[in-house]
Write a protein that holds these residues in place. Structure first.
Motif, PDB file in Angstrom:
ATOM      1  N   LYS A  58       0.825  -1.215   0.000  1.00 44.73           N
ATOM      2  CA  LYS A  58       0.000   0.000   0.000  1.00 44.73           C
ATOM      3  C   LYS A  58       0.858   1.264   0.000  1.00 44.73           C
ATOM      4  O   LYS A  58       0.662   2.165  -0.816  1.00 44.73           O
ATOM      5  CB  LYS A  58      -0.940   0.000   1.206  1.00 44.73           C
ATOM      6  N   THR A  59       1.815   1.320   0.923  1.00 45.71           N
ATOM      7  CA  THR A  59       2.690   2.497   1.002  1.00 45.71           C
ATOM      8  C   THR A  59       3.541   2.615  -0.256  1.00 45.71           C
ATOM      9  O   THR A  59       3.752   3.716  -0.776  1.00 45.71           O
ATOM     10  CB  THR A  59       3.585   2.402   2.253  1.00 45.71           C
ATOM     11  N   THR A  60       4.022   1.487  -0.754  1.00 46.79           N
ATOM     12  CA  THR A  60       4.812   1.503  -1.990  1.00 46.79           C
ATOM     13  C   THR A  60       3.984   2.054  -3.141  1.00 46.79           C
ATOM     14  O   THR A  60       4.478   2.876  -3.933  1.00 46.79           O
ATOM     15  CB  THR A  60       5.296   0.089  -2.318  1.00 46.79           C
ATOM     16  N   LEU A  61       2.734   1.638  -3.249  1.00 44.52           N
ATOM     17  CA  LEU A  61       1.891   2.119  -4.330  1.00 44.52           C
ATOM     18  C   LEU A  61       1.662   3.625  -4.216  1.00 44.52           C
ATOM     19  O   LEU A  61       1.728   4.346  -5.224  1.00 44.52           O
ATOM     20  CB  LEU A  61       0.559   1.374  -4.341  1.00 44.52           C
ATOM     21  N   LEU A  62       1.419   4.122  -3.009  1.00 44.82           N
ATOM     22  CA  LEU A  62       1.259   5.565  -2.837  1.00 44.82           C
ATOM     23  C   LEU A  62       2.524   6.308  -3.272  1.00 44.82           C
ATOM     24  O   LEU A  62       2.441   7.361  -3.915  1.00 44.82           O
ATOM     25  CB  LEU A  62       0.942   5.895  -1.380  1.00 44.82           C
ATOM     26  N   SER A  63       3.683   5.770  -2.939  1.00 40.99           N
ATOM     27  CA  SER A  63       4.940   6.412  -3.333  1.00 40.99           C
ATOM     28  C   SER A  63       5.126   6.402  -4.846  1.00 40.99           C
ATOM     29  O   SER A  63       5.656   7.357  -5.426  1.00 40.99           O
ATOM     30  CB  SER A  63       6.120   5.715  -2.642  1.00 40.99           C
ATOM     31  N   LEU A  64       4.689   5.343  -5.487  1.00 44.33           N
ATOM     32  CA  LEU A  64       4.743   5.289  -6.952  1.00 44.33           C
ATOM     33  C   LEU A  64       3.783   6.305  -7.567  1.00 44.33           C
ATOM     34  O   LEU A  64       4.120   6.995  -8.541  1.00 44.33           O
ATOM     35  CB  LEU A  64       4.395   3.879  -7.432  1.00 44.33           C
ATOM     36  N   LEU A  65       2.596   6.415  -7.005  1.00 41.30           N
ATOM     37  CA  LEU A  65       1.606   7.357  -7.539  1.00 41.30           C
ATOM     38  C   LEU A  65       2.079   8.800  -7.379  1.00 41.30           C
ATOM     39  O   LEU A  65       1.760   9.663  -8.207  1.00 41.30           O
ATOM     40  CB  LEU A  65       0.265   7.174  -6.820  1.00 41.30           C
ATOM     41  N   GLY A  66       2.839   9.056  -6.318  1.00 37.38           N
ATOM     42  CA  GLY A  66       3.301  10.413  -6.069  1.00 37.38           C
ATOM     43  C   GLY A  66       4.638  10.755  -6.683  1.00 37.38           C
ATOM     44  O   GLY A  66       5.151  11.858  -6.479  1.00 37.38           O
ATOM     45  N   GLY A  67       5.221   9.823  -7.436  1.00 37.29           N
ATOM     46  CA  GLY A  67       6.501  10.093  -8.075  1.00 37.29           C
ATOM     47  C   GLY A  67       7.686   9.968  -7.142  1.00 37.29           C
ATOM     48  O   GLY A  67       8.811  10.335  -7.503  1.00 37.29           O
ATOM     49  N   ARG A  68       7.483   9.439  -5.931  1.00 38.55           N
ATOM     50  CA  ARG A  68       8.585   9.255  -4.995  1.00 38.55           C
ATOM     51  C   ARG A  68       9.394   8.013  -5.316  1.00 38.55           C
ATOM     52  O   ARG A  68      10.548   7.907  -4.912  1.00 38.55           O
ATOM     53  CB  ARG A  68       8.044   9.187  -3.564  1.00 38.55           C
ATOM     54  N   LEU A  69       8.781   7.068  -5.969  1.00 41.69           N
ATOM     55  CA  LEU A  69       9.451   5.882  -6.502  1.00 41.69           C
ATOM     56  C   LEU A  69       9.141   5.778  -7.987  1.00 41.69           C
ATOM     57  O   LEU A  69       8.097   6.255  -8.446  1.00 41.69           O
ATOM     58  CB  LEU A  69       8.965   4.618  -5.788  1.00 41.69           C
ATOM     59  N   SER A  70      10.035   5.138  -8.714  1.00 41.04           N
ATOM     60  CA  SER A  70       9.818   4.910 -10.148  1.00 41.04           C
ATOM     61  C   SER A  70       9.480   3.445 -10.376  1.00 41.04           C
ATOM     62  O   SER A  70      10.169   2.559  -9.850  1.00 41.04           O
ATOM     63  CB  SER A  70      11.068   5.279 -10.952  1.00 41.04           C
ATOM     64  N   PRO A  71       8.442   3.153 -11.149  1.00 40.11           N
ATOM     65  CA  PRO A  71       8.082   1.757 -11.395  1.00 40.11           C
ATOM     66  C   PRO A  71       9.110   1.050 -12.257  1.00 40.11           C
ATOM     67  O   PRO A  71       9.814   1.682 -13.058  1.00 40.11           O
ATOM     68  CB  PRO A  71       6.733   1.870 -12.111  1.00 40.11           C
TER      69      PRO A  71
END
Length: 254
Positions: A43-56
């Motif tokens: 869940k937290t990882t997905l939020l970070s991906l949605l916010g551009g904090r992580l790159s898929p």
């Protein structure tokens, strides 16, 4: 207005392997998406991906058709407010000072917040019933009060998309309801809301869509009435669920 789209997003982390695989959804502006799943489901990882904090690893996330990974950080901060699940402060800020941090994307570099910024920060505190706390330091308020203060910082940011990780954690029913009603009001004004939660009652009452995460991916995506079924929740959380009517502080949100 901010339409959010995830396009077959996958992500893995060194030492843990695959965390999310092939996540896709489209969330129109003004709608609310709840992300449910067990601890470690992503869940937290997905939020970070949605916010551009992580790159898929594969796929992408678009905000109004623009890949979030290509948006400059300062511009992205004007578009997206992010509430992390855990936050440790390097300094014992006063409450008003902390909420004013939400104004940073709107203030010129090396400049200080002005009177309009302070007015916006005070308004955010007042909306959440926190006006009396503005002069106190973070270390002088309760954990639940600090959670509300963090929400006020997100409001002060005036972003069109809010990504919230466990927004009602540590809150009593009255304050959880206050946050839920504020999010519903923001969505009615066109803001897009995505929140991760373990509070099934909150997801049922507030969200337009629910994404349930399972083993590396989406178990089910749809309206609450279609998703929050014992079979789906049992598969997601690994325990047996039954259908019961219980009191809720979130009635009348949708």
């Amino acid at each position: 207005m901010r339409e959010l789209e995830a396009r077959r997003v996958s992500f893995s982390r060194q030492g843990r392997g695959l965390i999310l695989a092939d996540i896709s959804f489209k969330l129109p502006a003004g709608k609310k998406l709840a992300i449910l799943g067990a601890n470690g489901a992503g869940k937290t990882t997905l939020l970070s991906l949605l916010g551009g904090r992580l790159s898929p690893d594969t796929g992408g996330v678009a905000l109004d058709g623009e890949n979030v990974g290509t948006i400059a950080p300062r511009s992205l901060a004007r578009k997206i407010a992010f509430l992390p699940q855990i936050e440790r402060l390097p300094f014992n800020y006063r409450v008003l000072e902390f909420v004013l941090m939400g104004r940073a994307p709107h203030i010129a570099p090396l400049s200080l917040p002005g009177a309009p910024d302070e007015a916006i920060a005070r308004s955010a505190l007042a909306e959440l019933g926190l006006a009396a706390l503005e002069a106190l330091r973070a270390g002088e308020i309760s954990g639940g009060e600090f959670q509300l203060v963090r929400m006020a910082r997100c409001l002060a940011q005036e972003a069109e998309l809010l990504l919230l990780d466990e927004p009602t954690s540590l809150l009593d029913p009255a304050n959880a309801q206050r946050v839920a009603r504020e999010l519903a009001a923001l969505a009615s004004k066109g803001k897009t809301i995505v929140f991760a939660t373990h509070d099934i009652a909150l997801a049922r009452s507030l969200a337009d869509l629910i994404l349930v995460l399972g083993n590396h991916g989406a178990l089910r995506l749809g309206p609450p009435a279609e998703v929050l079924m014992p079979d789906c929740l049992g598969q997601a959380f690994g325990v047996e669920f039954g259908m019961e009517k219980v009191p809720t502080a979130y009635s009348g949100l949708s």
